[in-house]
Every structure is written in C-alpha cells, then in structure tokens.
Design an enzyme around this catalytic site. Structure first.
Site, PDB file in Angstrom:
ATOM      1  N   CYS A 110       0.839  -1.202   0.000  1.00 49.08           N
ATOM      2  CA  CYS A 110       0.000   0.000   0.000  1.00 49.08           C
ATOM      3  C   CYS A 110       0.876   1.256   0.000  1.00 49.08           C
ATOM      4  CB  CYS A 110      -0.927  -0.028   1.216  1.00 49.08           C
ATOM      5  SG  CYS A 110      -2.090   1.338   1.291  1.00 49.08           S
ATOM      6  N   CYS A 111       1.882   1.289   0.890  1.00 49.50           N
ATOM      7  CA  CYS A 111       2.808   2.431   0.917  1.00 49.50           C
ATOM      8  C   CYS A 111       3.555   2.556  -0.409  1.00 49.50           C
ATOM      9  CB  CYS A 111       3.815   2.270   2.056  1.00 49.50           C
ATOM     10  SG  CYS A 111       3.200   2.679   3.696  1.00 49.50           S
ATOM     11  N   CYS A 191      -1.149   8.347   7.669  1.00 54.07           N
ATOM     12  CA  CYS A 191      -2.459   8.012   7.129  1.00 54.07           C
ATOM     13  C   CYS A 191      -3.397   7.566   8.250  1.00 54.07           C
ATOM     14  CB  CYS A 191      -2.338   6.881   6.113  1.00 54.07           C
ATOM     15  SG  CYS A 191      -1.453   7.334   4.618  1.00 54.07           S
ATOM     16  N   CYS A 194      -3.543   3.858   9.568  1.00 55.93           N
ATOM     17  CA  CYS A 194      -2.299   3.332  10.141  1.00 55.93           C
ATOM     18  C   CYS A 194      -1.763   4.199  11.271  1.00 55.93           C
ATOM     19  CB  CYS A 194      -1.253   3.192   9.046  1.00 55.93           C
ATOM     20  SG  CYS A 194      -1.779   2.132   7.684  1.00 55.93           S
ATOM     21  N   CYS A 217       7.580   3.986   5.939  1.00 56.93           N
ATOM     22  CA  CYS A 217       6.772   3.738   4.751  1.00 56.93           C
ATOM     23  C   CYS A 217       7.616   3.433   3.521  1.00 56.93           C
ATOM     24  CB  CYS A 217       5.862   4.923   4.478  1.00 56.93           C
ATOM     25  SG  CYS A 217       6.729   6.478   4.286  1.00 56.93           S
TER      26      CYS A 217
HETATM   27  S1  SF4 Z   1       0.513   4.519   5.822  1.00 58.51           S
HETATM   28 FE1  SF4 Z   1      -1.119   2.938   5.660  1.00 58.51          FE
HETATM   29  S2  SF4 Z   1      -2.777   3.788   4.373  1.00 58.51           S
HETATM   30 FE2  SF4 Z   1      -0.932   5.091   4.144  1.00 58.51          FE
HETATM   31  S3  SF4 Z   1       0.037   4.340   2.318  1.00 58.51           S
HETATM   32 FE3  SF4 Z   1       1.011   3.269   4.042  1.00 58.51          FE
HETATM   33  S4  SF4 Z   1      -0.169   1.377   4.414  1.00 58.51           S
HETATM   34 FE4  SF4 Z   1      -1.373   2.717   3.011  1.00 58.51          FE
END
Ligand code: SF4
Length: 236
Positions: A110-111, A191, A194, A217
């Site tokens: 996701c990151c 985010c 998280c 991240c």
């Molecule tokens: S901090 Fe969480 S929601 Fe944001 S990009 Fe990374 S995994 Fe995705």
C-alpha cells in the site's frame, strides 16, 4: 553528486543549513512534507528563505481530514506558493487496491503504490530532497545524518539534531499553529488507517502502524543511503 559536497555545509544545521542549500540549489531542491505533527517547523524555515520552494505533499487518499485542513492553514499562514499535491497512479490503485483495503493485508505494498512510486515520479528533475526527520524519533532515524546521498540526490535533514523540546520551543517562538490531532493525543501523524493516538517524546512514533513490525513507509533513506523499507520495531 558525490560526498565532497558535504564539506561545503559541514557543521551546519537548522536554518543555517537549510538557507544555503535552498540558495545553492534554487529550482533543484524539493522539500517533502507530510504536514504532520512537527511539519510547521521546517516549513516555517523554508518560508523564511523562499516561499516558492517546491514542497511535495503525498496525498495518499488516506489522510485524516484534519491533516488536509491543517495543510491549507499552514500554506496560508506561511505564504507557501510551491506546494505540489501528489496523488497515486489511478492504474496502480485500480490494479492493486480497488477497494481501498490493501493497507489491511499488505501495508508495504500500500505504501509502495500510494507513497513510494508517486514520490519517485514527483522528484524527477530534482537534485536535492529535504525533509524534517529527527534522530530523537528513534529506530532507523536514530543515526540520521544531516547530509547523505541516495539515488544520486543530496538528501538534507536540517532538523536531524532537534529534540522534542527544540521543536516545541521553535513552534512557540514563532507562534506556529499546532496540528489539531496533537491536541487530542497524537504525537506522530500519517495516514488515518495506520495511525493511532499515542506516543511521547521517548517513543514519538508509537502510534504509527501500532501492533505491527512496520515503522517506516519506504520513502526515506538511512544515513548511509540505503532505502528504509520496514525495519523491525524491535530495533528500538
Ligand atoms: S501509511 Fe497505511 S494507508 Fe498510508 S500508504 Fe502506508 S499502508 Fe497505506
């Protein structure tokens, strides 16, 4: 770019480092900011040198609304004119995170699509990146240098030596507004899915990816230029 450039800035930090960097690399230096809990300090320093400095904000689509509101407030208060709001590639989202829940099953992936890839693209054409990380945040940041080289770019960390007290003192001295979530117990803010309330000066990032080993991240680098992927929380 090689390490001989470090000699020009030896012994400098804070505004004394940021000012010469922004002047020497005008048009080639970009600040990366999350508009998070401590971001106002670096952004205020940037505004004192050049309000048109490019400032990259990664809008992952997962930020707290309070962060987006704070971003607008700081831009207005500091007179920043170079803020660039960068979003993830629509194709990547459709292919890998169509329902927006990838952070639950694979936070690193996701990151990668919401932060790392968009940032790589946004930094094309820049020779210098500047961020506001501090050693006191611990883990992989504990050995942060003011200057490093990564991917051929000069990486500058003017606030590496700042403590929590230094940050608070600077905010107070310049009457900078606080991120609204810091007033309800958030010490570090990323985010929404998280980030939890919590953390303190001894473990400021305790609320980030709480309950997992993930602490970074992947958009930053270590002091020796290695990409920080996901160092274990046990490294504290
Ligand atoms: S901090 Fe969480 S929601 Fe944001 S990009 Fe990374 S995994 Fe995705």
């Amino acid at each position: 770019m090689d390490r001989s450039i470090f000699e020009s800035y030896a012994g400098l930090e804070g505004e004394q480092l940021l000012g010469p960097i922004l002047r020497d690399f005008a048009g080639k230096a970009a600040v990366v900011s999350s508009f998070g809990a401590e971001s106002a300090v670096l952004l205020h320093m940037v505004a004192q040198v050049d309000k048109a400095t490019p400032v990259i904000f990664l809008d992952t689509g997962k930020h707290f609304w309070e962060t987006l509101s704070y971003r607008a407030k700081l831009i207005d208060r500091l007179g920043l004119t170079g803020v660039r709001i960068i979003t993830p590639d629509e194709g990547d989202l459709a292919a890998q995170d169509a329902d927006g829940t990838l952070h639950k099953t694979n936070a690193d992936a996701c990151c990668h699509i919401r932060k790392t890839l968009p940032l790589q693209k946004a930094l094309e054409g820049f020779d210098v990146t500047i961020s506001g990380r501090k050693r006191y945040h611990g883990a992989a940041r504990a050995t942060l240098d003011f200057l490093s080289i990564a991917d051929g770019r000069l990486k500058v960390e003017p606030l590496a030596g700042f403590s929590a007290l230094d940050i608070a003192g600077y905010m107070k001295a310049h009457d900078l507004p606080a991120h609204p979530l810091t007033e309800i117990g958030y010490f570090s803010i990323g985010c929404e899915p998280c980030t939890q309330a919590g953390g303190d000066a001894a473990d400021p990032r305790a609320g980030r990816w709480a309950g997992s080993a993930k602490t970074e991240c992947g958009i930053h680098w270590t002091h020796n230029g290695q990409t920080i992927a996901a160092p274990s929380r046990s490294a504290h």
